[in-house]
Scaffold this active site. Structure first.
Site, mmCIF file in Angstrom:
data_model
loop_
_atom_site.group_PDB
_atom_site.id
_atom_site.type_symbol
_atom_site.label_atom_id
_atom_site.label_comp_id
_atom_site.label_asym_id
_atom_site.label_seq_id
_atom_site.Cartn_x
_atom_site.Cartn_y
_atom_site.Cartn_z
ATOM 1 N N GLY A 258 8.697 29.157 90.510
ATOM 2 C CA GLY A 258 9.426 27.818 90.301
ATOM 3 C C GLY A 258 10.009 28.179 91.645
ATOM 4 N N GLN B 270 16.307 26.613 98.432
ATOM 5 C CA GLN B 270 16.154 27.642 98.703
ATOM 6 C C GLN B 270 15.065 27.408 100.061
ATOM 7 O OE1 GLN B 270 14.332 28.178 94.451
ATOM 8 N NE2 GLN B 270 14.262 31.151 95.303
ATOM 9 N N CYS C 25 13.494 36.189 91.430
ATOM 10 C CA CYS C 25 14.274 34.969 92.177
ATOM 11 C C CYS C 25 13.588 35.184 93.608
ATOM 12 C CB CYS C 25 15.927 34.797 92.361
ATOM 13 S SG CYS C 25 16.207 33.458 92.935
ATOM 14 N N LEU C 26 13.115 34.497 94.333
ATOM 15 C CA LEU C 26 12.414 34.547 95.532
ATOM 16 C C LEU C 26 13.434 34.725 96.627
ATOM 17 C CD1 LEU C 26 9.645 31.885 94.970
ATOM 18 C CD2 LEU C 26 9.368 34.295 95.360
ATOM 19 N N HIS D 30 16.842 28.690 85.027
ATOM 20 C CA HIS D 30 16.844 28.838 86.782
ATOM 21 C C HIS D 30 16.653 28.930 88.127
ATOM 22 C CE1 HIS D 30 16.016 32.633 89.383
ATOM 23 N NE2 HIS D 30 15.759 31.376 90.176
ATOM 24 N N GLU D 31 15.991 27.398 87.824
ATOM 25 C CA GLU D 31 16.436 26.176 88.733
ATOM 26 C C GLU D 31 17.079 25.270 88.648
ATOM 27 O OE1 GLU D 31 13.949 27.446 91.262
ATOM 28 O OE2 GLU D 31 13.121 28.112 89.600
ATOM 29 N N HIS E 119 19.925 27.361 91.001
ATOM 30 C CA HIS E 119 20.127 27.412 91.617
ATOM 31 C C HIS E 119 20.867 25.425 92.731
ATOM 32 C CE1 HIS E 119 18.079 30.642 93.732
ATOM 33 N NE2 HIS E 119 16.759 30.319 93.058
HETATM 34 NI NI NI Z 1 15.491 31.524 91.957
#
Ligand code: NI
Length: 166
Positions: free
Chosen positions: A46, A51, A88-89, A130-131, A134
């Site tokens: 995701g 991000q 998480c990226l 999660h997204e 964000h």
């Molecule tokens: Ni993330």
């Protein structure tokens, strides 16, 4: 298509609630393609627009059954509970066991501005939550128990200091 650098912990855009998309247009097609390419390249399941530094309420995801995108999404239903090693990226290299609802249902819009609903449990439920976090300016750290969060923040700040030098 293009791969964007992914913003990491410490970047203020990750703490900023994203703006809703007011006008849906095919102008977003290119952005969506770039977000998907960035996500697959990472690799991740995701990716939210903040991000890559774009403070708009858009995320892309693919938990294994094909890519999808949601504009202006919100969680409308959750149930059950599931503990999962979440990463998480934007906080690369770290995973924490986080307990959240196992099932989630989200409502939002597709690129044409048509209302859509996406729901699922386990990984799908987790990615939706999660997204959307964000897009509300929230990282997974906010979902950690207080003591674990304190420790995690300390580690992340020390790692950031090491990477930028004294
Ligand atoms: Ni993330």
């Amino acid at each position: 298509m293009a791969v964007f650098p992914i913003r990491v912990f410490g970047d203020p855009v990750l703490r900023t609630p994203a703006e809703p998309v007011e006008e849906f247009s095919s102008a977003y097609e290119r952005l969506i393609e770039d977000m998907l390419e960035t996500m697959y390249e990472a690799p991740g399941v995701g990716l939210a627009a903040p991000q890559i530094g774009i403070s708009k309420q858009i995320f892309v995801a693919d938990v294994g059954d094909g890519p999808f995108v949601m504009f202006n999404p919100e969680i409308v239903e959750t149930s059950d509970s599931w503990a999962f090693d979440e990463g998480c990226l934007s906080v690369p290299g770290y995973f924490w066991e986080i307990e959240r609802p196992g099932f989630a249902r989200a409502r939002g819009y597709d690129i044409n501005g048509d209302a859509i609903e996406v729901s699922g449990d386990e990984l799908m439920g987790r990615v939706l939550q999660h997204e959307i976090d964000h897009l509300n300016g929230m990282l997974l750290l906010e979902r950690l128990p207080r003591r674990t969060k304190k420790q995690a923040l300390r580690e992340l700040r020390e790692a950031a200091l090491r990477s930028t030098g004294p």
